[in-house]
Motif scaffolding. Structure first.
Motif, PDB file in Angstrom:
ATOM      1  N   LEU A 193       0.197  -6.906  15.656  1.00 26.78           N
ATOM      2  CA  LEU A 193       0.476  -7.894  14.443  1.00 26.78           C
ATOM      3  C   LEU A 193       1.818  -7.407  13.613  1.00 26.78           C
ATOM      4  O   LEU A 193       2.016  -8.381  12.769  1.00 26.78           O
ATOM      5  CB  LEU A 193      -0.753  -7.859  13.520  1.00 26.78           C
ATOM      6  N   GLY A 194       2.438  -6.533  13.893  1.00 28.89           N
ATOM      7  CA  GLY A 194       3.480  -6.010  13.276  1.00 28.89           C
ATOM      8  C   GLY A 194       3.271  -5.266  11.867  1.00 28.89           C
ATOM      9  O   GLY A 194       4.186  -4.988  11.095  1.00 28.89           O
ATOM     10  N   CYS A 195       2.158  -4.602  11.868  1.00 31.85           N
ATOM     11  CA  CYS A 195       1.702  -3.712  10.789  1.00 31.85           C
ATOM     12  C   CYS A 195       2.576  -2.392  10.768  1.00 31.85           C
ATOM     13  O   CYS A 195       2.445  -1.468  11.785  1.00 31.85           O
ATOM     14  CB  CYS A 195       0.050  -3.409  11.029  1.00 31.85           C
ATOM     15  N   PRO A 196       3.214  -2.178   9.889  1.00 29.57           N
ATOM     16  CA  PRO A 196       3.915  -0.917  10.035  1.00 29.57           C
ATOM     17  C   PRO A 196       3.150   0.360   9.535  1.00 29.57           C
ATOM     18  O   PRO A 196       3.868   1.452   9.768  1.00 29.57           O
ATOM     19  CB  PRO A 196       5.173  -1.205   8.871  1.00 29.57           C
ATOM     20  N   LYS A 197       2.238   0.268   8.773  1.00 27.55           N
ATOM     21  CA  LYS A 197       1.431   1.365   8.085  1.00 27.55           C
ATOM     22  C   LYS A 197      -0.061   1.291   8.004  1.00 27.55           C
ATOM     23  O   LYS A 197      -0.379   0.085   7.787  1.00 27.55           O
ATOM     24  CB  LYS A 197       2.010   1.886   6.699  1.00 27.55           C
ATOM     25  N   ILE A 243     -19.938  -7.907   5.240  1.00 26.55           N
ATOM     26  CA  ILE A 243     -19.640  -8.558   6.635  1.00 26.55           C
ATOM     27  C   ILE A 243     -19.329  -9.999   6.720  1.00 26.55           C
ATOM     28  O   ILE A 243     -18.292 -10.452   7.431  1.00 26.55           O
ATOM     29  CB  ILE A 243     -21.216  -8.248   7.343  1.00 26.55           C
ATOM     30  N   ALA A 244     -19.836 -10.763   5.865  1.00 25.46           N
ATOM     31  CA  ALA A 244     -19.477 -11.994   5.564  1.00 25.46           C
ATOM     32  C   ALA A 244     -18.086 -12.561   5.206  1.00 25.46           C
ATOM     33  O   ALA A 244     -17.372 -13.181   5.891  1.00 25.46           O
ATOM     34  CB  ALA A 244     -20.533 -12.884   4.548  1.00 25.46           C
ATOM     35  N   ARG A 245     -17.756 -11.606   4.175  1.00 20.34           N
ATOM     36  CA  ARG A 245     -16.457 -11.485   3.787  1.00 20.34           C
ATOM     37  C   ARG A 245     -15.219 -11.211   5.087  1.00 20.34           C
ATOM     38  O   ARG A 245     -14.251 -11.721   4.957  1.00 20.34           O
ATOM     39  CB  ARG A 245     -15.988 -10.576   2.696  1.00 20.34           C
ATOM     40  N   LYS A 246     -15.649 -10.273   5.591  1.00 20.48           N
ATOM     41  CA  LYS A 246     -14.704  -9.796   6.750  1.00 20.48           C
ATOM     42  C   LYS A 246     -14.755 -10.953   7.660  1.00 20.48           C
ATOM     43  O   LYS A 246     -13.510 -11.225   8.362  1.00 20.48           O
ATOM     44  CB  LYS A 246     -15.171  -8.410   7.298  1.00 20.48           C
ATOM     45  N   LEU A 247     -15.808 -11.421   7.995  1.00 15.67           N
ATOM     46  CA  LEU A 247     -15.864 -12.611   9.323  1.00 15.67           C
ATOM     47  C   LEU A 247     -14.929 -13.744   8.687  1.00 15.67           C
ATOM     48  O   LEU A 247     -14.594 -14.642   9.565  1.00 15.67           O
ATOM     49  CB  LEU A 247     -17.411 -13.055   9.621  1.00 15.67           C
ATOM     50  N   ALA A 248     -14.801 -13.913   7.504  1.00 16.62           N
ATOM     51  CA  ALA A 248     -13.849 -14.954   7.010  1.00 16.62           C
ATOM     52  C   ALA A 248     -12.516 -14.602   7.067  1.00 16.62           C
ATOM     53  O   ALA A 248     -11.484 -15.456   7.019  1.00 16.62           O
ATOM     54  CB  ALA A 248     -14.158 -15.365   5.590  1.00 16.62           C
ATOM     55  N   VAL A 249     -12.163 -13.491   7.183  1.00 13.72           N
ATOM     56  CA  VAL A 249     -10.901 -12.920   7.318  1.00 13.72           C
ATOM     57  C   VAL A 249     -10.653 -12.043   8.516  1.00 13.72           C
ATOM     58  O   VAL A 249     -11.002 -10.904   8.466  1.00 13.72           O
ATOM     59  CB  VAL A 249     -10.273 -12.344   6.005  1.00 13.72           C
ATOM     60  N   GLN A 250      -9.910 -12.375   9.511  1.00 17.04           N
ATOM     61  CA  GLN A 250      -9.463 -11.457  10.664  1.00 17.04           C
ATOM     62  C   GLN A 250     -10.692 -10.904  11.163  1.00 17.04           C
ATOM     63  O   GLN A 250     -10.910  -9.770  11.460  1.00 17.04           O
ATOM     64  CB  GLN A 250      -8.462 -10.529  10.264  1.00 17.04           C
ATOM     65  N   PHE A 278     -11.065  -3.225  10.361  1.00 16.25           N
ATOM     66  CA  PHE A 278      -9.568  -3.252  10.137  1.00 16.25           C
ATOM     67  C   PHE A 278      -9.153  -4.424   9.456  1.00 16.25           C
ATOM     68  O   PHE A 278      -9.781  -5.462   9.416  1.00 16.25           O
ATOM     69  CB  PHE A 278      -8.728  -3.216  11.346  1.00 16.25           C
ATOM     70  N   GLY A 279      -7.899  -4.410   8.611  1.00 21.24           N
ATOM     71  CA  GLY A 279      -7.418  -5.773   8.143  1.00 21.24           C
ATOM     72  C   GLY A 279      -6.055  -5.367   7.970  1.00 21.24           C
ATOM     73  O   GLY A 279      -5.428  -4.334   7.743  1.00 21.24           O
ATOM     74  N   TYR A 280      -5.034  -6.542   7.769  1.00 27.97           N
ATOM     75  CA  TYR A 280      -3.704  -6.371   7.452  1.00 27.97           C
ATOM     76  C   TYR A 280      -3.256  -7.479   6.733  1.00 27.97           C
ATOM     77  O   TYR A 280      -3.572  -8.868   7.005  1.00 27.97           O
ATOM     78  CB  TYR A 280      -3.044  -6.616   8.933  1.00 27.97           C
ATOM     79  N   GLU A 281      -2.721  -7.299   5.458  1.00 25.54           N
ATOM     80  CA  GLU A 281      -2.431  -8.397   4.644  1.00 25.54           C
ATOM     81  C   GLU A 281      -1.017  -8.738   4.528  1.00 25.54           C
ATOM     82  O   GLU A 281      -0.372  -9.423   3.573  1.00 25.54           O
ATOM     83  CB  GLU A 281      -2.836  -7.976   3.109  1.00 25.54           C
ATOM     84  N   GLY A 282      -0.157  -7.863   5.512  1.00 27.01           N
ATOM     85  CA  GLY A 282       1.345  -8.487   5.572  1.00 27.01           C
ATOM     86  C   GLY A 282       2.030  -7.224   5.102  1.00 27.01           C
ATOM     87  O   GLY A 282       3.459  -7.119   5.522  1.00 27.01           O
ATOM     88  N   HIS A 283       1.436  -6.270   4.231  1.00 31.92           N
ATOM     89  CA  HIS A 283       2.289  -5.183   3.764  1.00 31.92           C
ATOM     90  C   HIS A 283       1.999  -3.867   4.808  1.00 31.92           C
ATOM     91  O   HIS A 283       2.711  -3.106   5.059  1.00 31.92           O
ATOM     92  CB  HIS A 283       2.225  -4.883   2.602  1.00 31.92           C
TER      93      HIS A 283
END
Length: 139
Positions: A98-102, A34-41, A60-65
């Motif tokens: 966010l533009g996430c394609p997949k 949870i702490a890790r997720k709260l640091a990123v998106q 959920f998360g998106y790293e650009g790919h």
């Protein structure tokens, strides 16, 4: 019961939900996850609350790919009411914005209920082999 972003006050209830759904593992400390997720998106960590109780969650998360979903959970007593579909639809909409394609996800091969759920939503099995390497030990 609309998905909303996770709030700090949700921690104990979310962890209890994950435990009730069999999602926790000894090598993954849920508080650290949870702490890790709260640091990123953090806005992509969603919950559904009903009558003051957390009954569903998804990270959920998106790293650009591509996007990912983890910890999709619905309280066993609330399954079959469309909560997981609502979370997935909201997550997909936020990722698309966010533009996430997949969107990709991993399901344990023995979790036939989850496999059927994702197939029903239109997800297909990718012909890949999943590898992992622990970089930081939680235990």
């Amino acid at each position: 019961m609309t998905p909303r972003p996770y709030e700090a006050r949700d921690e104990a209830a979310v962890i209890a939900l994950w435990q009730a759904c069999g999602l926790t593992r000894p090598w993954n400390d849920p508080r650290k996850d949870i702490a890790r997720k709260l640091a990123v998106q953090p806005e992509l960590f969603l919950v559904i609350e009903d009558d003051g109780r957390i009954v569903a969650s998804a990270m959920f998360g998106y790293e650009g790919h591509r996007g990912w979903v983890n910890y999709l959970a619905v309280a066993p007593s609330r399954r079959g009411r469309g909560l997981a579909r609502r979370l997935m639809a909201e997550g997909e909409a936020r990722l698309t914005a966010l533009g996430c394609p997949k969107l990709s996800l991993q399901v344990r091969a023995t979790n036939t209920e989850a496999l059927a759920f994702y197939q029903h939503l239109g997800y297909g099995r990718d012909e890949v082999v999943c590898f992992g390497k622990r970089l930081i030990a939680d235990a």
